[in-house]
Design a protein around this motif. Structure first.
Motif, mmCIF file in Angstrom:
data_model
loop_
_atom_site.group_PDB
_atom_site.id
_atom_site.type_symbol
_atom_site.label_atom_id
_atom_site.label_comp_id
_atom_site.label_asym_id
_atom_site.label_seq_id
_atom_site.Cartn_x
_atom_site.Cartn_y
_atom_site.Cartn_z
ATOM 1 N N GLY A 1 -0.300 -3.520 -4.076
ATOM 2 C CA GLY A 1 0.648 -4.557 -4.419
ATOM 3 C C GLY A 1 1.952 -4.368 -3.683
ATOM 4 N N ASP A 2 3.002 -4.034 -4.425
ATOM 5 C CA ASP A 2 4.316 -3.786 -3.845
ATOM 6 C C ASP A 2 4.481 -2.282 -3.635
ATOM 7 O OD1 ASP A 2 6.899 -3.718 -3.009
ATOM 8 O OD2 ASP A 2 7.775 -4.629 -4.803
ATOM 9 N N PRO A 3 4.358 -1.775 -2.402
ATOM 10 C CA PRO A 3 4.414 -0.327 -2.189
ATOM 11 C C PRO A 3 5.817 0.254 -2.273
ATOM 12 C CG PRO A 3 4.204 -1.446 -0.095
ATOM 13 C CD PRO A 3 4.138 -2.508 -1.154
ATOM 14 N N ARG A 4 6.838 -0.590 -2.307
ATOM 15 C CA ARG A 4 8.204 -0.065 -2.321
ATOM 16 C C ARG A 4 8.529 0.653 -3.626
ATOM 17 N NH1 ARG A 4 10.579 -5.811 -0.519
ATOM 18 N NH2 ARG A 4 8.983 -6.350 -2.047
ATOM 19 N N ARG A 5 7.966 0.155 -4.739
ATOM 20 C CA ARG A 5 8.238 0.793 -6.022
ATOM 21 C C ARG A 5 7.595 2.182 -6.078
ATOM 22 N NH1 ARG A 5 10.376 -1.570 -10.153
ATOM 23 N NH2 ARG A 5 9.997 -3.595 -9.186
ATOM 24 N N SER A 6 6.383 2.315 -5.523
ATOM 25 C CA SER A 6 5.735 3.628 -5.476
ATOM 26 C C SER A 6 6.489 4.583 -4.566
ATOM 27 C CB SER A 6 4.285 3.482 -5.006
ATOM 28 O OG SER A 6 3.539 2.703 -5.909
#
Length: 636
Positions: A285-290
């Motif tokens: 999904g959104d890899p920035r949060r990980s």
């Protein structure tokens, strides 16, 4: 050695590799083998379709005697997909297979009646391993129902509890996890692929005074965690972890993930994850949060991690994210990191250079990198990773600096294995690899495009790896080009020779005539022996990355190719004429080149030579091979 004097333990271990049909034959060989292979035959019971379940539960008593007589020998019971079990079925299975140690239940196999009070799970109290895959559940408080089942299985050492993404109804709270560990005091491996409830202030207070689960050594979390304070709980609860697998699926709309609060709480911990050695992160999904979790929570702990795996799967255009991951990984753990694996499947990835982010890692022995449009400079990687033994690259480009210096003996590298899959590699980079890495013993080229400069005099594109002594060389579907623009419609060089150094020069051959002897005899120069001639045949248009098949040429094909190469002078204009022929080329996988009527026309492009040193074992175009397990063990 006679089989009669083999230890029984060794025979039982051998039996685990045999098929049920072979085990039945071995039962009839000797009396001493009967019990051993009979025990091995019944060690695993697979209920793969409804008929097998009916044969156990619904047939007359006379037919059930087989399962009741041998059921105590079953140690692992697998209930696979498309089999629906009821509460009555579970009771019958418990009567037949009461001595199992491992239970594996796939999704949709347990009906909701199995979660009621009318099912007693105590007969399976000797279970040590449980894999429970669930789908959508409509029962009230499914967390309580699952905990009730676990309360009857106190000897569990490994637990894998999974509910698939669509329709998740299980959301564990802190109190649920505390209850789980109270029921399972011997738990060492825990995998939770479920969601988690919102972290409350009460949970935060409870986290400061909880009892650590020190026996848990491996933890897998696969969840849509929206509150990063859960990471603080995991840090306090599982202080003895050695392996942590963190898999998250991005949630677009989150009001407050409490990221800053979680980071500040972790910063005051005196010692968190002191025994952690292996970390595996997967972001969807959104890899920035990980990435924020990895940067502010993982790296802030300053744990001496030895093995790190980071996989990103997203449709977003985050061209700088992979660079930051590589840089942060090699910077935060440069003194301890031994194995680094980074995978990226972003759909719109811009070209970037890996070496600009790769910091010096003196202990790194395994580097596995997969990312579209990535640029890897081999000489820089070897300089910054002096202890590297295994290098695996996928979906990128491999080259060297424009003029890499000649490496003295004192700076030669100890790389032993290289695996290139779907990589665009410059021929000079392979020559540099062979020259600098004299200990290179294993190489695998799969779906690899090699480009370089072809000699107008000899019409040969030589890939010189004569310094390499391969114990195993694997080649599958490679293409060779005379230019670096692989997106053009230029066809590939289809004739490839695999040559190796010979201990003694081959016997001299008589020249046929002055017009036909110059080319063939030049291949048999002193100290070199042609091992194989290969024909690489592309099936579809090269501009869209067509697959190709490779086949060995026999002596008649080789003579035909030599004559064709001599009679056709090299001309760059002929390359454009070959485009239409390549689009109409016939697939001849598994047959000789003579069956393809357009095959001789491609010889006007010349040929390429992969010149190696000693080659002990080689494989050409083998999709499945007996060396697959051997190669996998080498990489790991």
């Amino acid at each position: 050695m006679l089989t009669s004097i083999l230890p029984l333990e060794l025979i039982f271990h051998i039996a685990s590799y045999l098929s049920p049909k072979d085990k039945l034959r071995c039962i009839l060989v000797a009396r001493s083998w009967r019990n051993i292979f009979q025990d091995s035959l019944w060690e695993t019971m697979e209920i793969s379709h409804q008929k097998i379940l009916d044969s156990v539960c619904h047939l007359p008593l006379s037919n059930q005697n087989v399962y009741k007589r041998h059921g105590q020998l079953v140690r692992k019971l697998c209930i696979q997909e498309d089999v629906v079990t009821t509460a009555q079925n579970i009771s019958t299975l418990q009567d037949c297979f009461w001595n199992i140690r491992s239970l594996y239940v796939q999704r949709d196999c347990l009906s909701e009646t199995c979660f009621g009070d009318n099912v007693n799970w105590s007969p399976w109290k000797s279970l040590t391993e449980l894999d429970l895959e669930l789908d959508y559940l409509t029962v009230q408080t499914p967390e309580k129902k699952i905990l009730n089942i676990l309360s009857h299985l106190p000897r569990l050492v490994r637990l894998n509890l999974a509910q698939f993404w669509q329709g998740r109804t299980i959301a564990f709270s802190v109190q649920d996890l505390e209850t789980l560990h109270a029921h399972l005091p011997d738990l060492a491996q825990l995998s939770l692929k479920v969601d988690f409830a919102q972290f409350s202030t009460k949970d935060l207070l409870q986290s400061t005074s909880l009892k650590p689960a020190k026996r848990v050594k491996e933890l897998t979390i696969h969840s849509r965690i929206t509150d990063h304070r859960w990471f603080y709980y995991f840090t306090r609860k599982y202080s003895g972890l050695t392996t942590l697998k963190w898999m998250t699926r991005g949630v677009k709309k989150i009001q407050d993930d409490h990221h800053s609060e979680a980071a500040s709480m972790l910063s005051v911990l005196p010692c968190a994850f002191a025994h952690l050695k292996t970390v595996d992160i997967s972001a969807c999904g959104d890899p920035r949060r990980s990435y924020l979790i990895f940067r502010d929570l993982f790296c802030a702990l300053k744990v001496p991690i030895k093995q790190l795996t980071y996989n990103v799967s997203s449709s977003l255009d985050e061209h700088e994210l992979i660079e930051r991951i590589v840089q942060l990984s090699t910077n935060s753990y440069s003194d301890t990191l031994e194995r680094l694996t980074i995978g990226n499947s972003m759909l719109r990835q811009r070209p970037f250079s890996v070496v600009t982010a790769l910091n010096r890692s003196p202990r790194l022995v395994h580097f596995d990198f997969s990312s579209p449009n990535s640029l890897v400079e081999l000489d820089v990687v070897l300089d910054r990773c002096p202890s590297l033994k295994t290098l695996c690259i996928s979906q990128g480009s491999l080259s060297t600096k424009p003029s890499p210096p000649i490496t003295p003996v004192s700076l030669q590298h100890g790389l032993r294995l290289i695996d290139l899959n779907g990589v665009k590699v410059k021929s000079s980079a392979l020559s540099y690899l062979s020259s600098r890495c004299r200990s290179l013993n294993y190489m695998h080229l799969k779906n690899t495009s090699i480009y370089g400069q072809i000699s107008e005099k000899t019409r040969n594109l030589c890939i010189d790896m004569s310094f390499s002594r391969f114990e195993l060389l694997r080649i599958h579907a490679i293409k060779v080009y005379s230019n670096s623009d692989l997106t053009s419609t230029d066809p590939s060089i289809e004739l490839i020779t695999l040559a190796r150094s010979a201990p003694t020069p081959p016997p001299r051959k008589k020249a046929r005539s002055s017009s036909t002897s110059s080319f063939p005899l030049s291949l048999y120069r002193k100290g070199t022996h042609v091992q194989n001639w290969l024909h690489s045949d592309c099936e579809i248009e090269l501009a869209i990355g067509g697959a190709c098949s490779m086949q060995m040429l026999d002596k008649q094909d080789i003579d035909h190719a030599c004559v064709s190469l001599i009679d056709r002078p090299y001309n760059k204009e002929d390359q454009g004429k070959m485009v239409n022929n390549s689009l109409r080329r016939i697939n001849t996988s598994g047959t000789s080149g003579r069956s393809n009527p357009t095959w001789p026309k491609s010889l006007c492009l010349g040929y390429s030579t992969l010149k190696c040193g000693i080659i002990e074992v080689y494989e050409i175009d083998s999709i499945k091979s007996h060396t697959d397990c051997f190669w996998k063990n080498l990489k790991n």
